[in-house]
Design a protein around this motif. Sequence first.
Motif, PDB file in Angstrom:
ATOM      1  N   LYS A 265      80.143 100.871 -86.785  1.00 44.96           N
ATOM      2  CA  LYS A 265      79.033 101.655 -87.319  1.00 44.96           C
ATOM      3  C   LYS A 265      78.814 101.236 -88.766  1.00 44.96           C
ATOM      4  O   LYS A 265      79.652 101.516 -89.636  1.00 44.96           O
ATOM      5  N   LEU A 266      77.697 100.541 -89.005  1.00 44.70           N
ATOM      6  CA  LEU A 266      77.330 100.088 -90.342  1.00 44.70           C
ATOM      7  C   LEU A 266      76.444 101.144 -90.989  1.00 44.70           C
ATOM      8  O   LEU A 266      75.449 101.579 -90.400  1.00 44.70           O
ATOM      9  N   VAL A 267      76.803 101.558 -92.199  1.00 46.23           N
ATOM     10  CA  VAL A 267      76.048 102.560 -92.942  1.00 46.23           C
ATOM     11  C   VAL A 267      75.511 101.922 -94.219  1.00 46.23           C
ATOM     12  O   VAL A 267      76.287 101.321 -94.992  1.00 46.23           O
ATOM     13  N   TYR A 268      74.201 102.044 -94.452  1.00 46.95           N
ATOM     14  CA  TYR A 268      73.576 101.463 -95.642  1.00 46.95           C
ATOM     15  C   TYR A 268      72.742 102.533 -96.339  1.00 46.95           C
ATOM     16  O   TYR A 268      71.806 103.087 -95.763  1.00 46.95           O
ATOM     17  N   ASP A 269      73.106 102.829 -97.586  1.00 44.65           N
ATOM     18  CA  ASP A 269      72.387 103.810 -98.400  1.00 44.65           C
ATOM     19  C   ASP A 269      71.314 103.069 -99.192  1.00 44.65           C
ATOM     20  O   ASP A 269      71.627 102.264-100.075  1.00 44.65           O
ATOM     21  N   ALA A 270      70.061 103.314 -98.867  1.00 45.92           N
ATOM     22  CA  ALA A 270      68.964 102.583 -99.509  1.00 45.92           C
ATOM     23  C   ALA A 270      68.832 102.928-100.984  1.00 45.92           C
ATOM     24  O   ALA A 270      68.334 102.113-101.776  1.00 45.92           O
ATOM     25  N   SER A 271      69.268 104.126-101.389  1.00 55.70           N
ATOM     26  CA  SER A 271      69.150 104.537-102.790  1.00 55.70           C
ATOM     27  C   SER A 271      70.168 103.823-103.668  1.00 55.70           C
ATOM     28  O   SER A 271      69.859 103.391-104.782  1.00 55.70           O
ATOM     29  N   THR A 272      71.394 103.717-103.182  1.00 52.17           N
ATOM     30  CA  THR A 272      72.462 103.101-103.969  1.00 52.17           C
ATOM     31  C   THR A 272      72.680 101.629-103.625  1.00 52.17           C
ATOM     32  O   THR A 272      73.408 100.935-104.333  1.00 52.17           O
ATOM     33  N   ARG A 273      72.076 101.197-102.501  1.00 50.11           N
ATOM     34  CA  ARG A 273      72.215  99.835-101.997  1.00 50.11           C
ATOM     35  C   ARG A 273      73.673  99.511-101.679  1.00 50.11           C
ATOM     36  O   ARG A 273      74.105  98.353-101.757  1.00 50.11           O
ATOM     37  N   GLN A 274      74.406 100.510-101.298  1.00 54.96           N
ATOM     38  CA  GLN A 274      75.796 100.319-100.892  1.00 54.96           C
ATOM     39  C   GLN A 274      75.883 100.312 -99.369  1.00 54.96           C
ATOM     40  O   GLN A 274      75.158 101.043 -98.689  1.00 54.96           O
ATOM     41  N   ALA A 275      76.796  99.516 -98.852  1.00 48.83           N
ATOM     42  CA  ALA A 275      76.969  99.412 -97.407  1.00 48.83           C
ATOM     43  C   ALA A 275      78.457  99.335 -97.069  1.00 48.83           C
ATOM     44  O   ALA A 275      79.248  98.749 -97.820  1.00 48.83           O
ATOM     45  N   TRP A 276      78.831  99.910 -95.962  1.00 50.26           N
ATOM     46  CA  TRP A 276      80.198  99.824 -95.444  1.00 50.26           C
ATOM     47  C   TRP A 276      80.145  99.991 -93.935  1.00 50.26           C
ATOM     48  O   TRP A 276      79.122 100.373 -93.372  1.00 50.26           O
ATOM     49  N   ALA A 277      81.236  99.697 -93.273  1.00 54.55           N
ATOM     50  CA  ALA A 277      81.245  99.770 -91.820  1.00 54.55           C
ATOM     51  C   ALA A 277      82.562 100.340 -91.311  1.00 54.55           C
ATOM     52  O   ALA A 277      83.637 100.074 -91.873  1.00 54.55           O
ATOM     53  N   HIS A 278      82.456 101.119 -90.259  1.00 52.57           N
ATOM     54  CA  HIS A 278      83.628 101.585 -89.519  1.00 52.57           C
ATOM     55  C   HIS A 278      83.833 100.620 -88.355  1.00 52.57           C
ATOM     56  O   HIS A 278      82.900 100.354 -87.583  1.00 52.57           O
ATOM     57  N   TRP A 279      85.039 100.085 -88.246  1.00 51.97           N
ATOM     58  CA  TRP A 279      85.383  99.122 -87.198  1.00 51.97           C
ATOM     59  C   TRP A 279      86.497  99.727 -86.357  1.00 51.97           C
ATOM     60  O   TRP A 279      87.566 100.038 -86.866  1.00 51.97           O
ATOM     61  N   GLN A 280      86.244  99.897 -85.057  1.00 51.20           N
ATOM     62  CA  GLN A 280      87.182 100.615 -84.209  1.00 51.20           C
ATOM     63  C   GLN A 280      87.407  99.890 -82.887  1.00 51.20           C
ATOM     64  O   GLN A 280      86.447  99.420 -82.242  1.00 51.20           O
ATOM     65  N   ALA A 281      88.672  99.816 -82.468  1.00 53.24           N
ATOM     66  CA  ALA A 281      88.981  99.315 -81.134  1.00 53.24           C
ATOM     67  C   ALA A 281      88.580 100.381 -80.115  1.00 53.24           C
ATOM     68  O   ALA A 281      88.732 101.582 -80.368  1.00 53.24           O
ATOM     69  N   ASN A 282      88.065  99.956 -78.998  1.00 57.05           N
ATOM     70  CA  ASN A 282      87.651 100.873 -77.932  1.00 57.05           C
ATOM     71  C   ASN A 282      88.876 101.235 -77.103  1.00 57.05           C
ATOM     72  O   ASN A 282      89.067 100.762 -75.975  1.00 57.05           O
ATOM     73  N   SER A 283      89.706 102.090 -77.678  1.00 57.01           N
ATOM     74  CA  SER A 283      91.005 102.389 -77.077  1.00 57.01           C
ATOM     75  C   SER A 283      91.366 103.847 -77.302  1.00 57.01           C
ATOM     76  O   SER A 283      91.019 104.437 -78.340  1.00 57.01           O
ATOM     77  N   ASP A 284      92.085 104.418 -76.356  1.00 62.47           N
ATOM     78  CA  ASP A 284      92.542 105.806 -76.488  1.00 62.47           C
ATOM     79  C   ASP A 284      93.420 106.000 -77.711  1.00 62.47           C
ATOM     80  O   ASP A 284      93.453 107.078 -78.304  1.00 62.47           O
ATOM     81  N   ASP A 285      94.163 104.974 -78.074  1.00 67.05           N
ATOM     82  CA  ASP A 285      95.140 105.097 -79.159  1.00 67.05           C
ATOM     83  C   ASP A 285      94.561 104.820 -80.545  1.00 67.05           C
ATOM     84  O   ASP A 285      95.276 104.917 -81.537  1.00 67.05           O
ATOM     85  N   GLU A 286      93.277 104.475 -80.621  1.00 65.02           N
ATOM     86  CA  GLU A 286      92.695 104.121 -81.914  1.00 65.02           C
ATOM     87  C   GLU A 286      92.495 105.364 -82.784  1.00 65.02           C
ATOM     88  O   GLU A 286      91.861 106.347 -82.369  1.00 65.02           O
ATOM     89  N   GLY A 287      93.049 105.332 -84.003  1.00 59.89           N
ATOM     90  CA  GLY A 287      92.893 106.442 -84.927  1.00 59.89           C
ATOM     91  C   GLY A 287      91.935 106.081 -86.055  1.00 59.89           C
ATOM     92  O   GLY A 287      91.329 105.007 -86.072  1.00 59.89           O
ATOM     93  N   MET A 288      91.815 106.999 -87.014  1.00 63.87           N
ATOM     94  CA  MET A 288      90.948 106.742 -88.155  1.00 63.87           C
ATOM     95  C   MET A 288      91.516 105.606 -88.991  1.00 63.87           C
ATOM     96  O   MET A 288      92.719 105.472 -89.170  1.00 63.87           O
ATOM     97  N   SER A 289      90.610 104.781 -89.504  1.00 63.16           N
ATOM     98  CA  SER A 289      91.017 103.663 -90.350  1.00 63.16           C
ATOM     99  C   SER A 289      90.054 103.549 -91.517  1.00 63.16           C
ATOM    100  O   SER A 289      88.940 104.090 -91.486  1.00 63.16           O
ATOM    101  N   LYS A 290      90.484 102.828 -92.533  1.00 58.78           N
ATOM    102  CA  LYS A 290      89.651 102.658 -93.720  1.00 58.78           C
ATOM    103  C   LYS A 290      88.433 101.799 -93.384  1.00 58.78           C
ATOM    104  O   LYS A 290      88.550 100.790 -92.680  1.00 58.78           O
ATOM    105  N   PRO A 291      87.244 102.182 -93.855  1.00 56.94           N
ATOM    106  CA  PRO A 291      86.056 101.347 -93.605  1.00 56.94           C
ATOM    107  C   PRO A 291      86.229  99.952 -94.178  1.00 56.94           C
ATOM    108  O   PRO A 291      86.965  99.735 -95.146  1.00 56.94           O
ATOM    109  N   ILE A 292      85.533  99.004 -93.587  1.00 53.40           N
ATOM    110  CA  ILE A 292      85.554  97.631 -94.072  1.00 53.40           C
ATOM    111  C   ILE A 292      84.256  97.355 -94.835  1.00 53.40           C
ATOM    112  O   ILE A 292      83.283  98.109 -94.724  1.00 53.40           O
ATOM    113  N   SER A 293      84.241  96.275 -95.590  1.00 54.26           N
ATOM    114  CA  SER A 293      83.049  95.929 -96.362  1.00 54.26           C
ATOM    115  C   SER A 293      81.982  95.334 -95.439  1.00 54.26           C
ATOM    116  O   SER A 293      82.266  94.899 -94.311  1.00 54.26           O
ATOM    117  N   TYR A 294      80.765  95.274 -95.970  1.00 50.89           N
ATOM    118  CA  TYR A 294      79.687  94.674 -95.192  1.00 50.89           C
ATOM    119  C   TYR A 294      79.981  93.202 -94.914  1.00 50.89           C
ATOM    120  O   TYR A 294      79.778  92.707 -93.803  1.00 50.89           O
TER     121      TYR A 294
END
Length: 311
Positions: A265-294
């Motif tokens: 899930k890529l999120v881009y704020d048009a006002s601040t021009r900042q972007a980041w992404a949530h990268w997740q394995a499609n797995s039952d065991d996948e927990g929260m992780s730190k977002p990655i850069s664009y």
Amino acid sequence: MVRHHRGRTACITTHRVDDSRHPPPTPIETLLAVFNVLNIWGNASRCKRTSGTSQRLLSFTSKLFVQTALACVSAWHLCAYATTVAQDAGRLPTSFTSCPEFFVQRQAPKFARGTRLRELCYDSFAVLHNGDTKTPVYAAQRLNRRALGGIRRQKSNRFFADARLPPAERAELDDYKKSGFSRGHLAPSGDMATESALAQSFSLANTVPQSIRHNSATWSKIERDTRKYVQRAQGDVYVITGAVFDRYSLRIGGNAVRVPSHLFKLVYDASTRQAWAHWQANSDDEGMSKPISYQELVERTGVQWLPPGAT
């Protein structure tokens, strides 16, 4: 026809009906007919002065019928509503030139043109669909705090196959049955601000086979956190949610719908021009992780998701 019996009039009245002049009854008409039969039974019972036990049985049966009838009518109404939604979605545009507002600077990500890549516009999001995987490549949204969520999930949560896609290129409802995977939204139903947009979000063209636990736990929290950020943002927030496949990806159902190995899930704020992404394995065991850069997302997927100079 009224039948007379010694000293009294029977409570049963019958009429001849010419079946050839009447179309087949609807489900509601059938339920009403059964209800009339119960009324006739009740009248006959009262005329014959039935015992208290019989009267109680009749009362219980009538109440049970009413409850069942209401449930059947409700289910029939929901199916009819889902059919209407699918028909309406079938008339929506099939080119991003008709819905550029969902993309940063009105520019969709660049993909090599393919005969099985199809562009689909909806009221509140856009989808690029892949006929080889029978899933969306991504869903694009433009969100802001003035129009976000707030629609109760009642009659709208009925999944449907998008008629704009050829049957050979799309998933069907049966593909997910007993598959062990949930129908995971890319553009979340919780983001939708109108009843029609909510209903459209249940198109199977907007879903992928997703780990049931991941969909309801970690991924659901990412969706909620994204909505919370949109509520705090000063302007528009663009979100691109995508599916990533590897060569070992499973397939489910008779249409061989591919299961993504990862979701982002890529999120881009048009006002601040900042972007980041949530990268997740499609797995039952996948927990929260730190977002990655664009840039990290671009390296992992090989796609420039934003126009040059956007960040």
